[in-house]
Design a protein around this motif. Sequence first.
Motif, mmCIF file in Angstrom:
data_model
loop_
_atom_site.group_PDB
_atom_site.id
_atom_site.type_symbol
_atom_site.label_atom_id
_atom_site.label_comp_id
_atom_site.label_asym_id
_atom_site.label_seq_id
_atom_site.Cartn_x
_atom_site.Cartn_y
_atom_site.Cartn_z
ATOM 1 N N ARG A 295 0.853 -1.198 0.000
ATOM 2 C CA ARG A 295 0.000 0.000 0.000
ATOM 3 C C ARG A 295 0.887 1.246 0.000
ATOM 4 O O ARG A 295 0.693 2.178 -0.768
ATOM 5 N N LEU A 296 1.894 1.225 0.884
ATOM 6 C CA LEU A 296 2.814 2.356 1.023
ATOM 7 C C LEU A 296 3.511 2.710 -0.284
ATOM 8 O O LEU A 296 3.628 3.873 -0.658
ATOM 9 N N TRP A 297 3.960 1.701 -1.019
ATOM 10 C CA TRP A 297 4.744 1.919 -2.237
ATOM 11 C C TRP A 297 3.897 1.845 -3.505
ATOM 12 O O TRP A 297 4.442 1.873 -4.620
ATOM 13 N N HIS A 298 2.588 1.751 -3.330
ATOM 14 C CA HIS A 298 1.705 1.497 -4.475
ATOM 15 C C HIS A 298 1.999 2.405 -5.678
ATOM 16 O O HIS A 298 2.196 1.932 -6.803
ATOM 17 N N GLY A 299 2.049 3.717 -5.433
ATOM 18 C CA GLY A 299 2.246 4.670 -6.526
ATOM 19 C C GLY A 299 3.600 4.506 -7.202
ATOM 20 O O GLY A 299 3.706 4.555 -8.433
ATOM 21 N N VAL A 300 4.612 4.297 -6.396
ATOM 22 C CA VAL A 300 5.971 4.128 -6.921
ATOM 23 C C VAL A 300 6.052 2.855 -7.760
ATOM 24 O O VAL A 300 6.562 2.863 -8.887
ATOM 25 N N ALA A 301 5.507 1.785 -7.211
ATOM 26 C CA ALA A 301 5.560 0.490 -7.900
ATOM 27 C C ALA A 301 4.811 0.554 -9.231
ATOM 28 O O ALA A 301 5.275 0.022 -10.247
ATOM 29 N N LYS A 302 3.675 1.243 -9.233
ATOM 30 C CA LYS A 302 2.871 1.387 -10.453
ATOM 31 C C LYS A 302 3.678 2.138 -11.513
ATOM 32 O O LYS A 302 3.760 1.713 -12.667
ATOM 33 N N GLY A 303 4.314 3.232 -11.089
ATOM 34 C CA GLY A 303 5.141 4.015 -12.004
ATOM 35 C C GLY A 303 6.264 3.182 -12.612
ATOM 36 O O GLY A 303 6.508 3.216 -13.820
ATOM 37 N N ILE A 304 6.929 2.403 -11.780
ATOM 38 C CA ILE A 304 8.042 1.569 -12.266
ATOM 39 C C ILE A 304 7.519 0.513 -13.241
ATOM 40 O O ILE A 304 8.071 0.317 -14.321
ATOM 41 N N ARG A 305 6.420 -0.133 -12.873
ATOM 42 C CA ARG A 305 5.863 -1.191 -13.732
ATOM 43 C C ARG A 305 5.415 -0.656 -15.077
ATOM 44 O O ARG A 305 5.574 -1.313 -16.096
ATOM 45 N N GLU A 306 4.840 0.542 -15.056
ATOM 46 C CA GLU A 306 4.279 1.081 -16.297
ATOM 47 C C GLU A 306 5.262 1.957 -17.065
ATOM 48 O O GLU A 306 4.913 2.542 -18.077
ATOM 49 N N GLY A 307 6.488 2.063 -16.540
ATOM 50 C CA GLY A 307 7.487 2.862 -17.239
ATOM 51 C C GLY A 307 7.270 4.358 -17.075
ATOM 52 O O GLY A 307 7.844 5.162 -17.800
ATOM 53 N N ASP A 308 6.419 4.736 -16.125
ATOM 54 C CA ASP A 308 6.181 6.161 -15.859
ATOM 55 C C ASP A 308 7.094 6.579 -14.698
ATOM 56 O O ASP A 308 6.667 6.682 -13.557
ATOM 57 N N PHE A 309 8.361 6.824 -15.040
ATOM 58 C CA PHE A 309 9.362 7.032 -13.989
ATOM 59 C C PHE A 309 9.239 8.387 -13.317
ATOM 60 O O PHE A 309 9.675 8.549 -12.188
ATOM 61 N N ASP A 310 8.628 9.358 -14.024
ATOM 62 C CA ASP A 310 8.419 10.659 -13.389
ATOM 63 C C ASP A 310 7.457 10.540 -12.221
ATOM 64 O O ASP A 310 7.729 11.035 -11.132
ATOM 65 N N SER A 311 6.359 9.854 -12.441
ATOM 66 C CA SER A 311 5.398 9.737 -11.347
ATOM 67 C C SER A 311 5.950 8.831 -10.249
ATOM 68 O O SER A 311 5.684 9.042 -9.068
ATOM 69 N N ALA A 312 6.762 7.828 -10.633
ATOM 70 C CA ALA A 312 7.408 6.985 -9.621
ATOM 71 C C ALA A 312 8.326 7.832 -8.746
ATOM 72 O O ALA A 312 8.297 7.743 -7.511
ATOM 73 N N ALA A 313 9.121 8.680 -9.390
ATOM 74 C CA ALA A 313 10.077 9.510 -8.656
ATOM 75 C C ALA A 313 9.360 10.511 -7.752
ATOM 76 O O ALA A 313 9.772 10.762 -6.621
ATOM 77 N N LYS A 314 8.260 11.051 -8.267
ATOM 78 C CA LYS A 314 7.493 12.029 -7.492
ATOM 79 C C LYS A 314 6.949 11.398 -6.217
ATOM 80 O O LYS A 314 7.050 11.951 -5.121
ATOM 81 N N ASP A 315 6.349 10.227 -6.377
ATOM 82 C CA ASP A 315 5.753 9.575 -5.217
ATOM 83 C C ASP A 315 6.816 9.114 -4.230
ATOM 84 O O ASP A 315 6.608 9.119 -3.020
ATOM 85 N N LYS A 316 7.972 8.727 -4.758
ATOM 86 C CA LYS A 316 9.077 8.310 -3.901
ATOM 87 C C LYS A 316 9.546 9.506 -3.063
ATOM 88 O O LYS A 316 9.774 9.376 -1.856
ATOM 89 N N SER A 317 9.662 10.688 -3.689
ATOM 90 C CA SER A 317 10.063 11.882 -2.944
ATOM 91 C C SER A 317 9.038 12.225 -1.867
ATOM 92 O O SER A 317 9.393 12.635 -0.768
ATOM 93 N N ARG A 318 7.768 12.071 -2.221
ATOM 94 C CA ARG A 318 6.719 12.355 -1.229
ATOM 95 C C ARG A 318 6.910 11.478 0.012
ATOM 96 O O ARG A 318 6.913 11.962 1.142
ATOM 97 N N ILE A 319 7.140 10.174 -0.218
ATOM 98 C CA ILE A 319 7.327 9.244 0.900
ATOM 99 C C ILE A 319 8.567 9.617 1.711
ATOM 100 O O ILE A 319 8.542 9.667 2.942
ATOM 101 N N GLU A 320 9.636 9.936 1.005
ATOM 102 C CA GLU A 320 10.889 10.262 1.700
ATOM 103 C C GLU A 320 10.780 11.571 2.487
ATOM 104 O O GLU A 320 11.297 11.669 3.602
ATOM 105 N N ASN A 321 10.088 12.549 1.907
ATOM 106 C CA ASN A 321 9.901 13.812 2.633
ATOM 107 C C ASN A 321 9.060 13.617 3.889
ATOM 108 O O ASN A 321 9.360 14.172 4.941
ATOM 109 N N GLU A 322 8.018 12.823 3.752
ATOM 110 C CA GLU A 322 7.169 12.515 4.901
ATOM 111 C C GLU A 322 7.998 11.894 6.017
ATOM 112 O O GLU A 322 7.837 12.213 7.189
ATOM 113 N N GLN A 323 8.895 10.996 5.619
ATOM 114 C CA GLN A 323 9.757 10.321 6.591
ATOM 115 C C GLN A 323 10.681 11.320 7.287
ATOM 116 O O GLN A 323 10.836 11.301 8.500
ATOM 117 N N ARG A 324 11.291 12.193 6.481
ATOM 118 C CA ARG A 324 12.194 13.201 7.058
ATOM 119 C C ARG A 324 11.447 14.094 8.040
ATOM 120 O O ARG A 324 11.954 14.401 9.118
#
Length: 377
Positions: A295-324
Amino acid sequence: QAGEAVPAAQKSSWTSFLKSLAGFTGDLSSMTAPPFILSPTSLTEFPAYWCERPELFAMIADGKTEEDRALAVLRWFISTLKGQYTSRNESMGSEKKPLNPVLGELFYGYWPESKERGGKTTLVVEQVSHHPPITAYRIANDAKGVVLTGHNAQKTSFSGGSIIVKQVGHAVLTVALPSGEKEEYLITLPRLRIDGLWYGSPYIELAETSFIQSSTGWLSTIEYKGKGYFSGKSHSFKATVTPANVSQSTHVIEGTWHTTSKDNRTNAQFHDVTTPKEEVTVTSIDEQGEWESRRLWHGVAKGIREGDFDSAAKDKSRIENEQRQRRRDETAAGTKWELKHFEHIDSCPVYERLGKMFSANPPTEDAYVYLNNGPDA
Ligand code: CLR
């Protein structure tokens, strides 16, 4: 040819990734790698590899003698290696860089009960440290009384064009016998070499030695070799199973861990992983809690699977910022993140006790004790 398996547009990014690896030691997980090498799966899912042949796990309890059970533990252990170390090559074409779990990330799953394996087998995984990444897990077949608890971290370095991964951590398997006694097995982990980097198609070879020490005295010593050693084949191993009591006899088992092996003395087949395995069952993403991996990585995983690396990177940054932000809030409030299913201890008593029997190096290790509060508890 160099970069043969790398998409044209990512060749230079792959080359600079390889360059940054040279002379690198420490924590690879946080390094940025080109999109083609990213996996949509978090490292918190990896402990499931320990039980993809749940009947071999359950069968450990059926061994009539200490010797039978020592061999059953070794058979189960060897039979997990194919999944642990070659399955990404099969499913994704090469080894990939898994998602780096956040602190507190959870992964729950189970293997349903069946006639051969008795009860349901449950899996609880928690990311217990982010920096360095440490994953704690527990797998239990309560009906059979077989439980595996362990934790995993990695120290990586770069040498001769390969990534060398030393696995830090260990696992303890306990078997509750019908007599009421409890047997324990300390399991140490092999070293990994990641080859094929030059071509952009990484794969794992295992190296050196790992051990399984039983509280009964039986010890399995497993040596790993690649192409050109023992049999000349990749993924070769040779295991010797020695009793504490010299009147019992030693077994020598040889083969390739991703296929089959034989007991040298009897010539009988020892393990066979050419048959299908059974992946862990996980509840659907909409039924998962916000800390659960898929659930946590859903958006990132979807982006990677579908080759949409911009949206994967965006969602990854969101998760990392939340963590920070979370870490900053904790520091400001003077609080600390609390683990949910495990408690950290500085010295593992089983490692101390059983490690002595084969002069384990290091002589002590920390551990994470399961709090008995998983979703099925
Ligand atoms: C984690 C614990 C499992 C066994 C296992 C298998 C593959 C390993 C993984 C462990 C740790 C992380 C790992 C991975 C292979 C590649 C990956 C070492 C030990 C690193 C971080 C990524 C390297 C990046 C290249 C592929 C480009 O029981």
